[in-house]
Write a protein that holds these residues in place. Structure first.
Motif, PDB file in Angstrom:
ATOM      1  N   TYR A 965      35.204  56.665  53.991  1.00 21.36           N
ATOM      2  CA  TYR A 965      34.819  55.450  54.702  1.00 21.36           C
ATOM      3  C   TYR A 965      35.189  54.197  53.909  1.00 21.36           C
ATOM      4  O   TYR A 965      35.562  53.172  54.492  1.00 21.36           O
ATOM      5  CB  TYR A 965      33.319  55.458  54.982  1.00 21.36           C
ATOM      6  N   CYS A 966      35.091  54.288  52.605  1.00 21.37           N
ATOM      7  CA  CYS A 966      35.459  53.126  51.793  1.00 21.37           C
ATOM      8  C   CYS A 966      36.960  52.866  51.855  1.00 21.37           C
ATOM      9  O   CYS A 966      37.404  51.711  51.941  1.00 21.37           O
ATOM     10  CB  CYS A 966      35.006  53.333  50.348  1.00 21.37           C
ATOM     11  N   ARG A 967      37.743  53.918  51.810  1.00 25.57           N
ATOM     12  CA  ARG A 967      39.193  53.728  51.880  1.00 25.57           C
ATOM     13  C   ARG A 967      39.632  53.208  53.244  1.00 25.57           C
ATOM     14  O   ARG A 967      40.642  52.512  53.346  1.00 25.57           O
ATOM     15  CB  ARG A 967      39.902  55.044  51.569  1.00 25.57           C
ATOM     16  N   SER A 968      38.893  53.575  54.299  1.00 24.73           N
ATOM     17  CA  SER A 968      39.233  53.079  55.625  1.00 24.73           C
ATOM     18  C   SER A 968      38.536  51.757  55.933  1.00 24.73           C
ATOM     19  O   SER A 968      38.465  51.345  57.092  1.00 24.73           O
ATOM     20  CB  SER A 968      38.861  54.119  56.686  1.00 24.73           C
ATOM     21  N   LEU A 969      37.997  51.137  54.856  1.00 21.86           N
ATOM     22  CA  LEU A 969      37.358  49.826  54.969  1.00 21.86           C
ATOM     23  C   LEU A 969      36.203  49.844  55.976  1.00 21.86           C
ATOM     24  O   LEU A 969      36.064  48.959  56.814  1.00 21.86           O
ATOM     25  CB  LEU A 969      38.392  48.751  55.368  1.00 21.86           C
ATOM     26  N   ARG A 970      35.398  50.884  55.877  1.00 26.57           N
ATOM     27  CA  ARG A 970      34.203  50.988  56.703  1.00 26.57           C
ATOM     28  C   ARG A 970      33.002  51.238  55.786  1.00 26.57           C
ATOM     29  O   ARG A 970      32.373  52.290  55.803  1.00 26.57           O
ATOM     30  CB  ARG A 970      34.344  52.124  57.714  1.00 26.57           C
ATOM     31  N   PRO A 971      32.693  50.252  54.927  1.00 32.16           N
ATOM     32  CA  PRO A 971      31.609  50.482  53.948  1.00 32.16           C
ATOM     33  C   PRO A 971      30.243  50.640  54.596  1.00 32.16           C
ATOM     34  O   PRO A 971      29.333  51.203  53.985  1.00 32.16           O
ATOM     35  CB  PRO A 971      31.672  49.228  53.075  1.00 32.16           C
ATOM     36  N   GLU A 972      30.075  50.108  55.840  1.00 34.54           N
ATOM     37  CA  GLU A 972      28.769  50.255  56.484  1.00 34.54           C
ATOM     38  C   GLU A 972      28.398  51.722  56.633  1.00 34.54           C
ATOM     39  O   GLU A 972      27.270  52.128  56.321  1.00 34.54           O
ATOM     40  CB  GLU A 972      28.788  49.583  57.871  1.00 34.54           C
ATOM     41  N   TYR A 993      29.954  55.499  44.065  1.00 34.66           N
ATOM     42  CA  TYR A 993      29.497  54.129  43.844  1.00 34.66           C
ATOM     43  C   TYR A 993      30.675  53.185  43.624  1.00 34.66           C
ATOM     44  O   TYR A 993      30.697  52.052  44.132  1.00 34.66           O
ATOM     45  CB  TYR A 993      28.568  54.091  42.628  1.00 34.66           C
ATOM     46  N   LYS A 994      31.665  53.636  42.861  1.00 33.71           N
ATOM     47  CA  LYS A 994      32.828  52.782  42.613  1.00 33.71           C
ATOM     48  C   LYS A 994      33.572  52.479  43.908  1.00 33.71           C
ATOM     49  O   LYS A 994      34.003  51.339  44.148  1.00 33.71           O
ATOM     50  CB  LYS A 994      33.761  53.470  41.610  1.00 33.71           C
ATOM     51  N   SER A 995      33.713  53.514  44.752  1.00 35.60           N
ATOM     52  CA  SER A 995      34.401  53.291  46.020  1.00 35.60           C
ATOM     53  C   SER A 995      33.634  52.314  46.898  1.00 35.60           C
ATOM     54  O   SER A 995      34.217  51.437  47.550  1.00 35.60           O
ATOM     55  CB  SER A 995      34.578  54.625  46.750  1.00 35.60           C
ATOM     56  N   LEU A 996      32.295  52.465  46.915  1.00 33.30           N
ATOM     57  CA  LEU A 996      31.492  51.534  47.702  1.00 33.30           C
ATOM     58  C   LEU A 996      31.573  50.116  47.159  1.00 33.30           C
ATOM     59  O   LEU A 996      31.595  49.144  47.922  1.00 33.30           O
ATOM     60  CB  LEU A 996      30.035  52.000  47.722  1.00 33.30           C
ATOM     61  N   LEU A 997      31.623  49.986  45.849  1.00 32.17           N
ATOM     62  CA  LEU A 997      31.761  48.654  45.259  1.00 32.17           C
ATOM     63  C   LEU A 997      33.080  48.019  45.686  1.00 32.17           C
ATOM     64  O   LEU A 997      33.126  46.840  46.091  1.00 32.17           O
ATOM     65  CB  LEU A 997      31.686  48.739  43.732  1.00 32.17           C
ATOM     66  N   ALA A 998      34.152  48.815  45.582  1.00 30.12           N
ATOM     67  CA  ALA A 998      35.460  48.278  45.949  1.00 30.12           C
ATOM     68  C   ALA A 998      35.512  47.915  47.427  1.00 30.12           C
ATOM     69  O   ALA A 998      36.027  46.852  47.809  1.00 30.12           O
ATOM     70  CB  ALA A 998      36.543  49.294  45.612  1.00 30.12           C
ATOM     71  N   ALA A 999      34.962  48.777  48.283  1.00 28.50           N
ATOM     72  CA  ALA A 999      34.977  48.495  49.717  1.00 28.50           C
ATOM     73  C   ALA A 999      34.083  47.309  50.049  1.00 28.50           C
ATOM     74  O   ALA A 999      34.411  46.497  50.929  1.00 28.50           O
ATOM     75  CB  ALA A 999      34.513  49.726  50.488  1.00 28.50           C
ATOM     76  N   GLU A1007      26.158  40.883  48.458  1.00 29.83           N
ATOM     77  CA  GLU A1007      24.771  41.189  48.115  1.00 29.83           C
ATOM     78  C   GLU A1007      24.558  42.695  48.015  1.00 29.83           C
ATOM     79  O   GLU A1007      23.856  43.179  47.125  1.00 29.83           O
ATOM     80  CB  GLU A1007      23.841  40.582  49.162  1.00 29.83           C
ATOM     81  N   GLN A1008      25.166  43.447  48.932  1.00 30.48           N
ATOM     82  CA  GLN A1008      25.046  44.903  48.865  1.00 30.48           C
ATOM     83  C   GLN A1008      25.705  45.448  47.604  1.00 30.48           C
ATOM     84  O   GLN A1008      25.203  46.384  46.980  1.00 30.48           O
ATOM     85  CB  GLN A1008      25.688  45.541  50.104  1.00 30.48           C
ATOM     86  N   ALA A1009      26.837  44.869  47.236  1.00 32.86           N
ATOM     87  CA  ALA A1009      27.507  45.300  46.007  1.00 32.86           C
ATOM     88  C   ALA A1009      26.634  45.030  44.794  1.00 32.86           C
ATOM     89  O   ALA A1009      26.543  45.859  43.873  1.00 32.86           O
ATOM     90  CB  ALA A1009      28.845  44.584  45.873  1.00 32.86           C
ATOM     91  N   ASP A1010      25.986  43.858  44.776  1.00 36.51           N
ATOM     92  CA  ASP A1010      25.108  43.518  43.658  1.00 36.51           C
ATOM     93  C   ASP A1010      23.944  44.497  43.561  1.00 36.51           C
ATOM     94  O   ASP A1010      23.607  44.988  42.478  1.00 36.51           O
ATOM     95  CB  ASP A1010      24.604  42.086  43.851  1.00 36.51           C
ATOM     96  N   GLN A1011      23.319  44.797  44.716  1.00 41.08           N
ATOM     97  CA  GLN A1011      22.214  45.750  44.720  1.00 41.08           C
ATOM     98  C   GLN A1011      22.679  47.147  44.324  1.00 41.08           C
ATOM     99  O   GLN A1011      21.961  47.883  43.636  1.00 41.08           O
ATOM    100  CB  GLN A1011      21.572  45.771  46.104  1.00 41.08           C
ATOM    101  N   ILE A1034      34.159  40.784  41.933  1.00 44.59           N
ATOM    102  CA  ILE A1034      33.351  40.459  43.116  1.00 44.59           C
ATOM    103  C   ILE A1034      32.687  39.099  42.947  1.00 44.59           C
ATOM    104  O   ILE A1034      32.688  38.260  43.864  1.00 44.59           O
ATOM    105  CB  ILE A1034      32.306  41.560  43.365  1.00 44.59           C
ATOM    106  N   TYR A1035      32.112  38.864  41.744  1.00 43.58           N
ATOM    107  CA  TYR A1035      31.500  37.557  41.490  1.00 43.58           C
ATOM    108  C   TYR A1035      32.548  36.454  41.529  1.00 43.58           C
ATOM    109  O   TYR A1035      32.289  35.332  41.998  1.00 43.58           O
ATOM    110  CB  TYR A1035      30.791  37.569  40.139  1.00 43.58           C
ATOM    111  N   ARG A1036      33.731  36.777  41.019  1.00 44.36           N
ATOM    112  CA  ARG A1036      34.807  35.782  41.025  1.00 44.36           C
ATOM    113  C   ARG A1036      35.189  35.412  42.455  1.00 44.36           C
ATOM    114  O   ARG A1036      35.302  34.232  42.798  1.00 44.36           O
ATOM    115  CB  ARG A1036      36.031  36.348  40.297  1.00 44.36           C
TER     116      ARG A1036
END
Length: 1443
Positions: A965-972, A993-999, A1007-1011, A1034-1036
């Motif tokens: 899902y992360c690779r297909s840009l569907r992080p939800e 977790y890394k894939s979700l962060l990247a997506a 905010e989801q990435a931060d959490q 992400i912060y950048r």
């Protein structure tokens, strides 16, 4: 008063006849009438007492009916299925069925008559016979008056006529008695005779009325005896006893016939309890009478029917002692009672004794002895006795056959039983009810249900009424065979035929209804059973409760509980146990608590049953709560409660909790001396692989002094071997053998030797084997274990030596031996020698087994040798072998790892064809393969197949899906799966977790990435530097540069030192935010650190100033870098070239490129200003230098140059450099694939300028192929751009803007993002007709333009002249078709404004018309709302996780 003398008030006769009359009337209504006599066509209405005596009142009798109905035949007494009819019982009761006992008593008296008396007697008999025949010859409806009125018969003669007529028709006999009663008062003899007739006809109520009417003050003992005989025939002992008491009250002395009749009534009333026969005998003697042979015979026969051997022997001994000579009836009864009680030898001795005393055995004697041997299953004796019976001149009767058939049926030899049945019918011996019943029971028990049903039909066809036992046996057979409908039908048939069910029939049908879920029928039958005074047993009550609990019938359950408690008087503890076993846990616990409050102390067995029920219902907490309640109220059960608690936790599979409670109990006192407790606990700990704790419990056992059981030794020896302590296990085995515990030493030694091998102590294994060799020889399994011990260390030569020794001295090697030798080669990594060893084994005539081939296949699969795996697999298929599930799993995983898609699909199909279903591990491998290949549609299909197969997704499944899902840009969806993993207690991988962060970064879910990052830290994941770098990016991108800077401190807290790359990301963050000074400060801090500063951080500072438009400062910083002694390299050149491509003014771009020229790198400015042929070769040489540096150096440089050349309209040069990059493999050679008949293109990793160059070249190639007709195009053409950004520029949006301007038919793909799709027909027509495609040749502008031809807006490039038109069209019309956009973009501003106004007005009018017609309503987009809802849910979930 004897025990058998029923306590009843003395009833005065006639003088106070009301109570006695009521008693007789009540008893009369309770009896069943018998079948009529042979004259079925005769109807006698005056048989009704109310008609015969109309002046008397009979309120208990029904109103008279004309004509009177014929009474039904009495039901045949049921015979138990396990034993055939006792012939002695028949002999004992036979006289009473023919004539009353008083007649039997007078039979032996010798009367001396004179010749005249004899002549008169003969005339009298002839006269009586004539009158009887005349009466019987009367037509129906005629009265006996026509015969008796003119006969002038005396009352005595009429009495004998009544007796003679009664043998054929009780109704005519009663008619003759009525004639006598009308003519004169009948004598006692006549009353006694008619009572005897009515008794034999089972007309109890009519006999009672006759007795009431005519047994007056002058009634004799014979009249009372006759009425007692009526009761005796029906087994009404209480009524017979009451008549005897009435005789005493009337002053009539009972004679011996009275007592014999009373004894006969008691014998027919049911089984005699121990001592009853002796009490009856004592009562006879107390009356002053001397028992005769009939008395003794009746008592012995009654004992025989009740299988009361002790009382029968006592009565027989008293008979001998009283000098009453036993007759044949006596011996028959004694042989029978011994046979019934399993004393065949004593029965045989009595048989010999009666022969020695001169008695001739009759058929009953032989059948009784036959029965005794048949009960023991002594076939030889049975057959011998049967032969003796035939030799004695008797024929085998139905009793003989029944006994033998029943014996063979019990032994399961149905062929012999059926043969006897056929023989019985062939010799003309008609099977009786017992025969059919025995056959039905035997066939049903052997599951020959159809034949049993047919036998019941034959029984009915033969005119026999099926007995209760026959019905019950067939119902049991149907129930056992699962034919519930047939069982119910048979039960209904039994009720309809007038056979009253017994307890067994009720229980079977209750079980049938309960198991079939027909609770309503079950409850109705249960209530009927309770009304019939039958009570279910404990097991049946449990079945009833289970059925009711399944349907949540709480009221009915309470009703059953009330019955058990009040009617059955069952113990509350027993009731609670049954309830809990039936999963009525709450009711059971409530009753048990109530019982404990009343002082009930549950025993160990009951408590174990209750705890087991709690385990089965998975209500462990309630079980523990119940134990605590018992602990509070039953202080004496503390040790038992503790043991139950520990065992309950063990059964709950909560081994840790069980061990903790054991430890707590251990601190107070040792849990107890119960070895079962320790066995449960150790077994539970071993199953949970808590080996250390299991060993500790075993040590506690040894310290306390509890002797371990065989199972404990077996478990603990295995445990020490698994822990890697085979020496300890060896010592425990020796201790067990010394203690006399019968261990399986062979299996223990095998385990120990294998354990030595696993820890590479093969020398100890050798020592153990040598000791066995000296002692008693070595079993084959020991040799095999030693071979495997060598194999674990890869010692092929030693394993081969043992193998050769087995061939030489024995025992011969087995497949396990061969596999151990092959395993040694595999461990040693000598896979190439496997085929050599296989050939040697085949030369020695060893067949290579399937397991050996599978072992080789597994070895090559683990080694990753796809070629050998497929070769062995294909060979196995050719030989008819199929792999097991483990090997399918290994092979498919290997093929998936190598992306052998076709092979994987074929192997899955073959696997399913072989009967194997893909398990979760195989499906997870497929998920990984398709996810890695980017085939997300197939990945989704595989996941759906997992759910459809009922498999439970595990951690690998969820982790793979999250990555997909992360690779297909569907992080939800990825976050949804992550939350699902948390609910199921599964642990996500760090990669997830890394894939979700990247997506999340790409989808701007900051905010989801931060959490998510905080969750990773809170769960103590070992975070590497790349994750921190990702968060800084992400912060950048979010512009939150303070968080990016604070992340440096967090990195140091977590023990990760920042690197140059880390500082580069931070500097890039400041540069993106337009704060180049902050980026420079970071650079200064780097300079002051001990880190070696490369050109990368400098390039970041340059890039920050240049993006901010501070070109002069950027050049100044370049010069400062040179002064710092850092020479510029490709990173600096790329940075300045990229900045030049973004300059709006050409002069600014020239300024930046000249600064590079001043630093010694003039290629970029020459590309813009010169057209010399040597430039291309210089570019090629420089690219060759960059290729040697790093993978992306040449790519970044070419992309920057392409952006520069496209921006300032040097597009021919850009085309040549693009083609050079393709030739040098900087760009992939399949960037567009027209020549491969694919016609597709893939522009990923290209910059915007490079992609536009490639797009133009690709369109030109397709146009040529379309015009030439070769190569042919597919049905649809795909352009892949991806969703990524290069240098903060979206390639997809750039290509989209360019295609819109051209009016191309390319449209975004709906199934997969980052793709454009077009149909081949539309593409060809557009390439042919579009004005934009008339000239696709890329050319250089004659002179450099003053302004940049491209403009960067909202993260993507667009032609500068198109920006205003693009914004105007999209703001006013939204998304439009490419063709329409192209036409609008070419119009002047005024024309475009008018056209768009007309278009908007037309849309409004059309919408209004459609609304009026009700065709359509305005739709509201829900995409944004769903996205906002998802974000809110994720915030809440993350807060919960972090808390």
């Amino acid at each position: 008063m004897s025990p058998m003398a029923v306590t009843s008030l003395p009833l005065p006769f006639l003088s106070s006849s009301s109570s006695f009359t009521c008693h007789l009337r009540r008893a009369g209504t309770a009896t069943t009438t018998a079948a009529s006599s042979a004259s079925e066509d005769f109807d006698y209405p005056l048989a009704d007492p109310s008609l015969r005596w109309p002046h008397l009142r009979f309120p208990h009798l029904p109103a008279p009916r004309f004509p009177a109905t014929v009474a039904a035949a009495p039901p045949v007494p049921a015979r138990p299925p396990q034993e055939a009819e006792d012939p002695a019982a028949t002999s004992a009761s036979a006289p009473s069925l023919v004539e009353p006992l008083d007649a039997r008593a007078h039979r032996g008296r010798v009367k001396k008559l004179s010749k005249l008396a004899l002549r008169r007697a003969q005339d009298w008999r002839a006269r009586v016979a004539g009158l009887a025949d005349a009466i019987l010859a009367l037509p129906p409806g005629a009265h006996v008056d026509d015969v008796l009125d003119g006969a002038r018969a005396t009352p005595d003669e009429v009495a004998f006529v009544v007796r003679a007529v009664g043998e054929s028709s009780w109704r005519r006999a009663l008619d003759a008695f009525e004639w006598l009663a009308r003519s004169s008062a009948p004598a006692s003899r006549a009353v006694a005779v008619v009572l005897g007739v009515l008794g034999r006809a089972r007309q109890d109520s009519t006999a009672e009325e006759v007795f009431l009417r005519f047994a007056g003050e002058g009634a004799t003992v014979q009249v009372f005896n006759s009425m007692m005989g009526v009761y005796a025939r029906s087994g009404r002992f209480d009524d017979a006893r009451q008549l005897l008491d009435t005789m005493h009250e009337r002053g009539i002395d009972p004679d011996l016939v009275s007592f014999n009749t009373l004894i006969n009534a008691r014998s027919k009333a049911g089984c005699l309890a121990a001592g009853v026969a002796l009490d009856l005998l004592s009562e006879v003697r107390q009356s002053g009478l001397r028992p005769d042979v009939i008395t003794y015979n009746t008592l012995i026969s009654a004992c025989s029917q009740s299988s009361n051997l002790e009382d029968a022997v006592t009565v027989f001994e008293e008979m001998i002692a009283s000098e009453c000579r036993p007759d044949l009836w006596t011996y028959n009864a004694m042989v029978s009672v011994h046979g019934r009680c399993g004393k065949a030898e004593e029965a045989e001795r009595l048989f010999r004794e009666l022969v020695e005393k001169g008695f001739m055995p009759d058929a009953i004697t032989y059948n009784s002895l036959l029965y005794a041997f048949a009960k023991e299953g002594n076939v030889d004796k049975v057959e011998h006795t049967c032969e003796e019976l035939v030799k004695a001149g008797f024929k085998k009767n139905e009793i003989t056959y029944n006994t033998m058939i029943h014996m063979y049926g019990k032994m399961g030899r149905l062929d012999l039983a059926v043969g006897l049945y056929d023989e019985m019918r062939a010799v003309g011996c008609t099977p009786d009810a017992v025969t059919y019943t025995v056959m039905i029971d035997s066939l049903g028990k052997m599951d020959r249900i159809a034949e049993a049903g047919k036998m019941l039909e034959d029984m009915a066809d033969a005119g026999l009424k099926p007995t209760l036992v026959a019905f019950s046996a067939l119902i049991c057979a149907y129930a056992k065979g699962g034919r519930r409908a047939d069982a119910e039908k048979t039960f209904d048939c039994m009720i309809a035929s007038g056979v009253k069910p017994d307890r067994l029939a009720y229980l079977v049908m209750l079980d049938v209804f309960a198991r079939s879920g027909e609770t309503e029928k079950m409850l109705r039958l249960y209530r009927t059973m309770m009304n019939d005074n039958y009570r279910p047993d404990d097991d049946m009550y449990q079945v009833l409760l289970v059925a009711l609990a399944k349907e949540d019938k709480h009221e009915e359950i309470e009703e059953i509980i009330q019955d058990m408690e009040l009617l059955c008087r069952m113990n509350l503890g027993v009731i609670s146990t049954l309830l809990i076993k039936a999963r009525c846990v709450s009711q059971g616990a409530k009753l048990l608590k109530k019982a404990c409050l009343q002082g009930y102390k549950p025993d160990a067995k009951s408590l174990w049953s209750i705890m087991n029920a709690y385990v089965m219902t998975e209500k462990h907490e309630e079980g523990l709560s119940l134990l605590e309640c018992i602990r509070e109220h039953v202080s004496s059960s503390q040790d038992l409660i503790s043991e139950c608690s520990i065992i309950l936790l063990c059964r709950k599979q909560t081994s840790i909790s069980a061990y903790e409670q054991y430890s707590q109990r251990l601190t107070l006192k040792y849990p107890g001396q119960n070895c079962n407790l320790y066995e449960y606990l150790i077994t539970c700990l071993v199953e949970a692989e808590l080996f250390s704790e299991a060993c500790q419990v075993f040590c506690d056992m040894q310290f306390i002094g509890i002797e371990a059981s065989k199972n404990i030794y077996k478990s603990i020896i295995s445990t020490y071997c698994k822990l890697g302590f085979p020496e300890t296990a060896h010592g425990l085995m020796d201790d067990a053998l010394q203690s006399g515990i019968p261990l399986n030493t062979l299996s223990c030694r095998v385990i120990i030797i294998e354990a030595y091998g696993k820890i590479k102590l093969w020398q100890q294994a050798e020592i153990l084997v040598k000791g066995l060799r000296q002692a008693s020889g070595i079993d084959r399994r020991i040799w095999n274990a030693l071979i495997h011990a060598y194999a674990e260390s890869g010692l092929y030569e030693k394993a081969r030596a043992v193998f050769d020794n087995m061939i030489k001295t024995g025992p011969l090697p087995t497949v396990d031996s061969v596999n151990g030798m092959m395993r040694a080669l595999i461990v040693d990594g000598r896979l190439d020698e496997l085929y050599v060893v296989v050939q040697e084994l085949q030369d020695m005539d060893f067949k290579i087994s399937k397991s050996t081939v599978l072992l080789m296949l597994d070895a090559f699969a683990k080694a990753g040798d796809v070629f050998e795996v497929m070769k062995i697999y294909n060979g196995m298929k050719a030989a008819g072998y199929l792999p097991n599930m483990h090997l399918y799993r290994s092979m498919i995983s290997l093929l998936c790892h190598h992306n052998r898609f076709r092979d994987v699909e074929l192997m899955i199909a073959e696997m399913e064809g072989a009967g194997f279903k893909p398990d979760l591990a195989i499906l997870n491998a497929l998920l990984n393969m398709y996810t890695a290949a980017g085939n997300f549609d197939r990945t989704t299909q595989i996941y759906q197949s997992i759910l459809e197969a009922g498999l439970e997704p595990d951690e690998d499944t969820y982790n793979t899906l999250i990555v997909m899902y992360c690779r297909s840009l569907r992080p939800e969806e990825g976050f949804t799966l992550l939350n699902e993993m948390g609910k199921r207690g599964l642990t996500p991988k760090l990669q997830s977790y890394k894939s979700l962060l990247a997506a999340s970064a790409k989808a701007e879910l900051r905010e989801q990435a931060d959490q998510l990052f905080e969750e990773m830290r809170s769960k103590s994941y070992q975070l590497n530097r790349s994750i921190y770098h990702m968060m800084m990016k992400i912060y950048r991108n979010a512009g939150n540069h303070s968080k990016a800077e604070n992340l440096l401190a967090v990195m140091k807290e977590d023990g990760i030192e920042p690197t140059i790359a880390t500082m580069h990301i931070l500097m890039t963050s400041y540069g993106t935010a337009g704060q180049p000074q902050e980026a420079e400060n970071v650079l200064k801090s780097l300079k002051s650190s001990s880190l070696e500063v490369s050109t990368l951080p400098y390039s970041t500072v340059f890039d920050a100033y240049l993006k901010n438009g501070d070109y002069d400062l950027g050049i100044t910083k370049l010069l400062e870098m040179k002064r710092d002694g850092v020479e510029p390299d490709h990173q600096v050149w790329t940075c300045f070239i990229r900045a030049a491509s973004l300059c709006e003014q050409t002069a600014d771009a020239i300024l930046l490129l000249k600064s590079l020229q001043d630093c010694g790198f003039d290629l970029p400015i020459r590309l813009l200003t010169e057209r010399t042929p040597s430039l291309l070769s210089e570019i090629a040489n420089y690219l060759e230098e960059l290729e040697a540096l790093e993978d992306s150096a040449a790519l970044n440089f070419v992309n920057a140059v392409e952006d520069l050349l496209w921006a300032f309209e040097c597009r021919a040069t850009a085309s040549r450099i693009f083609q050079l990059a393709v030739e040098r493999s900087i760009y992939r050679d399949n960037v567009f694939r027209v020549a491969q008949k694919d016609w597709g293109a893939d522009f990923r990793k290209l910059s915007a300028g490079a992609a536009l160059v490639g797009l133009t070249l690709w369109l030109d190639h397709m146009q040529d192929a379309s015009l030439q007709g070769s190569p042919e195009s597919p049905k649809s053409v795909v352009l892949v751009t991806g969703e990524g950004e290069y240098n903060m520029v979206s390639l997809r949006k750039t290509i989209r803007a360019y295609l819109l301007e051209m009016g191309s038919p390319f449209l975004p793909c709906r199934a997969r993002s980052g793709r454009f799709v077009v149909k081949n027909y539309s593409l060809k027509m557009w390439l042919k007709d579009s004005p934009f495609c008339m000239d696709l040749e890329l050319k250089d502008a004659p002179a450099l333009p003053k302004l940049n031809s491209m403009k960067l807006i909202e993260g993507y490039f667009m032609r500068a002249g198109l920006v205003s038109a693009f914004k105007d069209i999209h703001e006013r019309l939204g998304e439009v078709w490419p063709k329409k956009f192209s036409r609008l973009a070419l119009l002047s501003e005024e024309c475009r404004d008018e056209v768009m106004k007309a278009d908007i007005q037309g849309r409004k009018e059309k919408l209004e018309r459609m609304k009026k017609k009700g065709i359509v309503t305005a739709r509201k987009s829900k995409t944004r709302a769903r996205r906002e809802k998802f974000v809110r849910e994720q915030e809440q979930n993350m807060k919960v996780v972090l808390e």
